[in-house]
Design a protein around this motif. Structure first.
Motif, PDB file in Angstrom:
ATOM      1  N   TYR A   1       0.811  -1.223   0.000  1.00 40.63           N
ATOM      2  CA  TYR A   1       0.000   0.000   0.000  1.00 40.63           C
ATOM      3  C   TYR A   1       0.842   1.269   0.000  1.00 40.63           C
ATOM      4  CZ  TYR A   1      -0.057   0.201   5.283  1.00 40.63           C
ATOM      5  OH  TYR A   1       0.240   0.273   6.626  1.00 40.63           O
TER       6      TYR A   1
ATOM      7  N   ILE B   1       0.216   3.996  -2.929  1.00 40.22           N
ATOM      8  CA  ILE B   1      -0.102   5.395  -2.632  1.00 40.22           C
ATOM      9  C   ILE B   1       0.948   6.332  -3.223  1.00 40.22           C
ATOM     10  CG2 ILE B   1      -0.210   7.078  -0.742  1.00 40.22           C
ATOM     11  CD1 ILE B   1      -1.750   5.031   0.873  1.00 40.22           C
TER      12      ILE B   1
ATOM     13  N   PHE C   1      -6.909  12.596  -1.445  1.00 39.00           N
ATOM     14  CA  PHE C   1      -6.777  11.145  -1.457  1.00 39.00           C
ATOM     15  C   PHE C   1      -6.101  10.719  -2.747  1.00 39.00           C
ATOM     16  CE2 PHE C   1      -9.956  11.347   1.840  1.00 39.00           C
ATOM     17  CZ  PHE C   1      -9.753  10.201   2.602  1.00 39.00           C
TER      18      PHE C   1
ATOM     19  N   GLY D   1      -6.783   6.181  -0.924  1.00 38.21           N
ATOM     20  CA  GLY D   1      -6.082   6.115   0.355  1.00 38.21           C
ATOM     21  C   GLY D   1      -5.272   7.366   0.607  1.00 38.21           C
ATOM     22  N   ARG D   2      -4.948   7.573   1.868  1.00 37.32           N
ATOM     23  CA  ARG D   2      -4.114   8.703   2.260  1.00 37.32           C
ATOM     24  C   ARG D   2      -3.524   8.430   3.636  1.00 37.32           C
ATOM     25  NH1 ARG D   2      -6.474  12.426   5.910  1.00 37.32           N
ATOM     26  NH2 ARG D   2      -5.095  14.052   5.123  1.00 37.32           N
ATOM     27  N   GLU D   3      -2.425   9.129   3.931  1.00 36.24           N
ATOM     28  CA  GLU D   3      -1.824   9.038   5.258  1.00 36.24           C
ATOM     29  C   GLU D   3      -2.499  10.033   6.187  1.00 36.24           C
ATOM     30  OE1 GLU D   3       2.573   9.201   7.444  1.00 36.24           O
ATOM     31  OE2 GLU D   3       2.332   9.907   5.372  1.00 36.24           O
TER      32      GLU D   3
ATOM     33  N   TYR E   1      -2.913   4.952   8.118  1.00 32.47           N
ATOM     34  CA  TYR E   1      -3.351   5.120   6.735  1.00 32.47           C
ATOM     35  C   TYR E   1      -4.842   4.835   6.615  1.00 32.47           C
ATOM     36  CZ  TYR E   1       1.247   5.959   4.796  1.00 32.47           C
ATOM     37  OH  TYR E   1       2.450   6.539   4.481  1.00 32.47           O
TER      38      TYR E   1
ATOM     39  N   PHE F   1      -8.088   4.197   4.211  1.00 33.89           N
ATOM     40  CA  PHE F   1      -8.517   3.725   2.898  1.00 33.89           C
ATOM     41  C   PHE F   1     -10.035   3.840   2.819  1.00 33.89           C
ATOM     42  CE2 PHE F   1      -4.596   1.614   4.060  1.00 33.89           C
ATOM     43  CZ  PHE F   1      -3.801   1.896   2.960  1.00 33.89           C
TER      44      PHE F   1
ATOM     45  N   TYR G   1     -15.137   3.732   5.199  1.00 34.60           N
ATOM     46  CA  TYR G   1     -13.800   4.134   5.633  1.00 34.60           C
ATOM     47  C   TYR G   1     -13.124   3.012   6.426  1.00 34.60           C
ATOM     48  CZ  TYR G   1     -15.175   8.834   4.240  1.00 34.60           C
ATOM     49  OH  TYR G   1     -15.584   9.926   3.513  1.00 34.60           O
TER      50      TYR G   1
ATOM     51  N   TYR H   1      -6.336  -1.893   4.988  1.00 34.36           N
ATOM     52  CA  TYR H   1      -6.090  -1.998   3.546  1.00 34.36           C
ATOM     53  C   TYR H   1      -6.744  -3.239   2.946  1.00 34.36           C
ATOM     54  CZ  TYR H   1      -3.379  -2.286  -0.824  1.00 34.36           C
ATOM     55  OH  TYR H   1      -2.990  -2.379  -2.145  1.00 34.36           O
TER      56      TYR H   1
ATOM     57  N   ALA I   1     -10.486  -2.868   2.853  1.00 34.41           N
ATOM     58  CA  ALA I   1     -10.894  -1.901   1.832  1.00 34.41           C
ATOM     59  C   ALA I   1     -10.817  -2.519   0.440  1.00 34.41           C
ATOM     60  CB  ALA I   1     -10.013  -0.652   1.909  1.00 34.41           C
TER      61      ALA I   1
END
Length: 222
Positions: A75, A79, A94, A107-109, A114, A116, A133, A138, A141
């Motif tokens: 992941y 990303i 995102f 996804g984003r930090e 993290y 997703f 969410y 991961y 998701a």
């Protein structure tokens, strides 16, 4: 990327009570009682250094860490390479990890780990809606994306609870002493190995459930 990978993997492993040490020789040490048992390379693959301790516990830890390592590597790479998700009215940036049949996986930090998300594109195709969410989720998701997009039928996927029941059912089969053929034994062991790859801490989960059941039985007998 390497520094971020080791940092994130250490964070994820700590949530599962797995101890790590600062990177050395371009690898992340995995510890048992403060001693190095194995290492993780920047590629995500496991390795053993000459000074690493060798024991059944170290071998078990090696195989327990491997799925976490490969997932984190996957992941983070996804990303890093993904474009920004273009969607109206989003308050945060995102990265678009996948999109199919009007379903989006992004996804984003965050400061907590993290995040997703799976969304459906709105009727105009310019925004997203109906978000699900998954913080540090991961695998969940990805499974949700596969189902919502129609790539996989929901009936073909097992929940974590169902996988736990299947794993324990196989244990019960072995403990009961049934007359299994070598092929049957091999197939059942293979199923358990697949489940362990999906749920690296499944043995700890089973042990915890057994303790709870034992305590409940003791209370009832008082």
């Amino acid at each position: 990327m390497v520094k971020d990978f080791f940092k994130e993997l250490s964070r994820v492993l700590s949530k599962h009570d797995i101890e790590t040490a600062p990177p050395e020789r371009n690898a992340l040490p995995i510890l048992i009682n403060g001693r190095s048992a194995c290492h993780v390379e920047p590629s995500g693959y496991m390795c053993i250094f000459p000074g690493d301790i060798r024991s059944p516990e170290a071998s078990e830890l090696y195989h327990k860490v491997a799925p976490f390592s490969m997932e984190v590597r996957e992941y983070l790479t996804a990303i890093e390479r993904a474009p920004l998700l273009e969607a109206e009215a989003l308050d945060e940036d995102f990265r678009l990890l996948a999109e199919f049949n009007g379903t989006v996986l992004a996804g984003r930090e965050t400061e907590y780990g993290y995040m997703f998300v799976t969304w459906q594109r709105d009727y105009k195709g310019t925004g997203v809606e109906d978000g699900e969410y998954y913080l540090d989720g991961y695998a969940a998701a990805k499974a949700d994306f596969a189902i919502r997009s129609g790539l996989v039928e929901k009936q073909r996927l097992f929940s974590d609870a169902q996988l736990l029941d299947i794993y324990q059912g196989i244990n019960d089969t072995f403990d009961a002493g049934y007359d299994l053929t070598p092929t049957d034994q091999k197939n059942l062991i293979g199923i358990q190995s697949q489940i362990e790859g999906l749920l690296p801490d499944i043995r700890e989960q089973i042990a915890s459930l057994q303790r709870v059941n034992m305590e409940a039985a003791q209370e009832q007998s008082m």
